[in-house]
Design an enzyme around this catalytic site. Structure first.
Site, short mmCIF file in Angstrom:
data_model
loop_
_atom_site.label_atom_id
_atom_site.label_comp_id
_atom_site.label_asym_id
_atom_site.label_seq_id
_atom_site.Cartn_x
_atom_site.Cartn_y
_atom_site.Cartn_z
N GLU A 418 36.07 39.67 46.16
CA GLU A 418 35.97 40.07 47.57
C GLU A 418 34.54 40.32 48.07
OE1 GLU A 418 38.57 43.38 48.19
OE2 GLU A 418 40.35 42.30 47.51
N ASN A 465 36.99 35.44 43.27
CA ASN A 465 38.33 35.81 43.76
C ASN A 465 38.23 36.49 45.12
OD1 ASN A 465 41.18 36.02 43.05
ND2 ASN A 465 40.87 38.24 42.94
N HIS A 501 47.88 37.53 49.27
CA HIS A 501 48.77 38.59 49.75
C HIS A 501 49.21 38.14 51.15
CE1 HIS A 501 47.66 41.08 46.37
NE2 HIS A 501 46.39 40.92 46.66
N GLU A 530 47.06 36.76 42.94
CA GLU A 530 47.71 38.04 43.28
C GLU A 530 48.86 37.81 44.26
OE1 GLU A 530 44.82 40.98 44.52
OE2 GLU A 530 43.35 40.29 43.05
C1 XIL Z 1 45.44 47.01 44.13
C2 XIL Z 1 46.51 47.56 43.21
O1 XIL Z 1 47.67 46.76 43.34
C3 XIL Z 1 46.82 48.98 43.57
O2 XIL Z 1 47.70 49.54 42.60
C4 XIL Z 1 45.54 49.80 43.64
O3 XIL Z 1 45.83 51.08 44.10
C5 XIL Z 1 44.54 49.15 44.55
O4 XIL Z 1 44.29 47.84 44.13
N1 XIL Z 1 42.99 42.90 45.86
C6 XIL Z 1 42.70 43.05 44.53
C7 XIL Z 1 43.50 43.97 43.70
O5 XIL Z 1 41.84 42.33 44.01
O6 XIL Z 1 42.75 44.55 42.69
C8 XIL Z 1 44.17 45.03 44.52
O7 XIL Z 1 45.06 45.75 43.67
C9 XIL Z 1 44.91 44.41 45.69
C10 XIL Z 1 43.94 43.67 46.57
#
Ligand code: XIL
Length: 622
Positions: A418, A465, A501, A530
């Site tokens: 990110e 990522n 997401h 993810e």
């Molecule tokens: C999230 C986890 O799912 C949660 O449990 C935690 O509280 C915060 O992080 N992008 C990412 C992940 O790269 O690491 C994040 O995961 C979600 C968004």
């Protein structure tokens, strides 16, 4: 080139038949394979892997190779001498290779105007001692199940057994694949080896290409002996048993016609604090026998919790059972992030992550590691935020201590997570997120992170990522500009992770596919890192609002999963598929659970939702 390869692969009949058996032997104590991990306009990085195929330990090794055009500019984990030809010997800690184990070292080449070469490896250990093995099966194997066999090889990408498979090449021969030379796999099974890790091309596939292409090099007696064999010489009983279970799953899976939607499954996840505040998933799908991993030639992963987190997979037989049935890769949802693993400058706390990684390795599950650098405020250890010393040196220590700790135990890393600003980010600098890392080092923090990670773990695939990059919009363009810059500057990046997401109606499948395709066209791997699919779009006031998972919402979600997986298969050539990971196993584990939402593949009783069938249908092209 890879898509051409795959088209041709589809035209080559799978020759693994019912009731096969093969046995042969040949002289060598190790398989020595040369692979290219990354290539850009002027250079490439690669690795040579030596796998001990004998029954005795190798103590000390020396190998050599020679390029036509390329020249080495740096190397790691070996003592390198010569200036073409080159000689590589072990360094102190990697001289001993136990039977079945592998050692790899890495290097970077200047291509000097040519393409990235794959020279033959010479050395007495790459051809000296007799080894033999056999595989026999009385299982009737359908052609549909053959893809399960290949997919089963990805189960153990990180295992010793599989690295033997991956690097099992015919010494003295190469495949001229439309002008590029690749090692020839020992196995005669079409596609074997290449699809799993690009280490070699199966002899049958190569030999069926038109002149002047095909198998080149001498050693005809070995060639003819191998040509009559239909299976890998190095498949072990462990692989064979996983193959058979994959076949069984696949055969059952193919007979499942459709999802059956049932209602009113009570919600309960023992000892789940999250589950107790999350309303019930009420729609399940009858999918007994289905196995996602059996339907894919690439890793199918899931994010899990462990260590001090609630709902540790290590304490949950239900989670383990779902993991083993459907997934062959895992990612730690949290416990490998910076603040967990490096809480103070002098403290690295690896115990929890080690326990998870060991669990994965013991069960033939590979690990995609997440993440070496992430800006998120509460994930950055406070000592880093306030660091007054040499920031790059501190960050290098972080990256290299963590990456080297897991070197050889994880197959890939999210190196930087990110770093690109959102479209709406008013504090962005040059399109980058104004993180402490950017403030201290500018974009060089990204370059250096990959270079440092590559030095510490030259074998793992290294990913950039991010989220909202599957949108095919300005953020996607900024991500593409970043990876183009990394490649131009010779930074060793292997792939791009799309977090994904996603919402039920956004981004469009066309934009998702175009974003995948843009990365794939740059020769990089594409990984969905993810994935979760919410049923509510709280940003769209005209979208339906679900307060529980209705049959309609579940059906829409299932179709969305199907379309995303199908788009991934369309856009990304097989050799560039880093895999698909879902961000959690069951709905109450999701980081969106409290919205409320139900974004995952299983309900709170670990029952499959229609989403699972949608994912499976996407994999199997339905
Ligand atoms: C999230 C986890 O799912 C949660 O449990 C935690 O509280 C915060 O992080 N992008 C990412 C992940 O790269 O690491 C994040 O995961 C979600 C968004």
């Amino acid at each position: 080139m890879q898509s051409v390869f795959m088209k041709k692969m589809l035209g080559v009949a799978m020759i693994l038949g019912a009731g096969f058996s093969a046995q042969y032997s040949f002289a060598q104590s190790a398989n020595c394979s040369y692979s290219i991990s990354n290539e850009w306009s002027t250079g490439a990085t690669g690795a040579i892997t030596i796998t001990n195929t004998s029954t005795a330990a190798i103590n000390g090794w020396t190998i050599g190779w020679q390029y036509n055009t390329n020249r080495i500019t740096s190397s790691w984990n070996t003592n390198l001498s010569g200036s073409n030809p080159y000689t590589a010997t072990n360094i102190g800690w990697n001289g001993t290779i136990q039977p079945g184990q592998s050692v790899s070292f890495g290097f970077q080449v200047d291509k000097r105007g040519g393409s990235a070469e794959r020279p033959a490896i010479t050395g007495s250990i790459c051809g000296g001692v007799t080894s033999s093995s056999s595989v026999a099966s009385s299982t009737a194997v359908s052609s549909a199940a053959v893809s399960s066999i290949r997919s089963s090889s990805s189960i153990a990408v990180s295992s010793n057994v599989n690295s033997s498979l991956a690097s099992s090449v015919v010494s003295g021969q190469q495949c001229n694949w439309y002008g590029a030379l690749y090692p020839v796999c020992v196995t005669n099974q079409s596609g074997w080896g290449w699809e799993s890790n690009k280490s070699c091309i199966a002899r049958a596939t190569c030999a069926s290409q038109p002149a002047p292409y095909g198998v080149v090099g001498a050693n005809s007696s070995l060639t003819s002996s191998i040509a009559s064999s239909a299976v890998s010489s190095v498949a072990s009983s462990r692989i064979a048993s996983s193959v058979i279970s994959s076949i069984a799953s696949s055969v059952v899976a193919s007979s499942i016609a459709s999802s059956i939607i049932s209602s009113s499954v009570p919600s309960s996840v023992a000892s789940s604090s999250i589950a107790s505040s999350h309303s019930s998933s009420s729609v399940t799908s009858s999918v007994s026998g289905l196995s996602l991993k059996a339907l894919a030639d690439f890793p199918i992963g899931v994010a899990v919790r462990a260590g001090s987190e609630a709902n540790s997979i290590l304490a949950s037989s239900q989670q383990k059972s779902v993991l083993f049935q459907h997934f062959d890769q895992l990612t730690a949802e949290n416990i490998m992030k910076m603040s967990y693993i490096h809480p103070s400058e002098t403290t690295f706390s690896f115990a929890n992550a080690d326990a998870l990684v060991d669990f994965a390795r013991q069960n033939g599950v590979s690990v995609h590691a997440h993440a070496l650098i992430w800006h998120e405020d509460y994930q950055v250890p406070s000592f880093m935020k306030n660091y007054s010393g040499d920031f790059p040196a501190m960050l290098k220590t972080h990256v290299q201590t963590v990456a080297s700790h897991f070197s050889g135990k994880v197959v890939s890393w999210d190196v930087v997570n990110e770093a690109i600003a959102e479209n709406s980010d008013t504090s962005a600098v040059n399109g980058f997120r104004n993180s402490v890392f950017y403030q201290k080092m500018g974009v060089s923090f990204i370059d250096q992170a990959f270079i440092w990670a590559n030095e510490a773990d030259p074998v793992a695939d290294l990913y950039y990522n991010d989220f909202n990059t599957e949108t095919n919009d300005a953020k996607t363009t900024r991500m593409l500009n970043l990876v183009d810059g990394l490649k131009t500057r010779g930074v060793p990046i292997d792939g791009v992770g799309f977090q994904m997401h996603v919402l039920p109606d956004w981004p469009s499948i066309a934009n998702i596919e175009a974003s995948f395709r843009a990365v794939a066209q740059r020769g990089l791997k594409v990984k969905i890192t993810e994935l979760d699919v919410r049923v509510n779009n709280k940003y769209n006031s005209s979208a339906p609002v679900y307060t529980s998972l209705t049959a309609a919402a579940a059906a829409t979600q299932s179709e969305r999963y199907r379309q995303i997986v199908a788009a991934y298969l369309r856009a990304v050539p097989a050799a560039q598929r880093g895999g698909i990971t879902v961000w959690g196993m069951w709905d109450a584990q999701s980081w969106f659970a409290q919205d409320p939402d139900w974004p995952l593949l299983f309900d709170n009783n670990f029952q499959a939702k229609p989403a699972l069938q949608g994912f499976a249908n996407g994999l199997s092209g339905q």
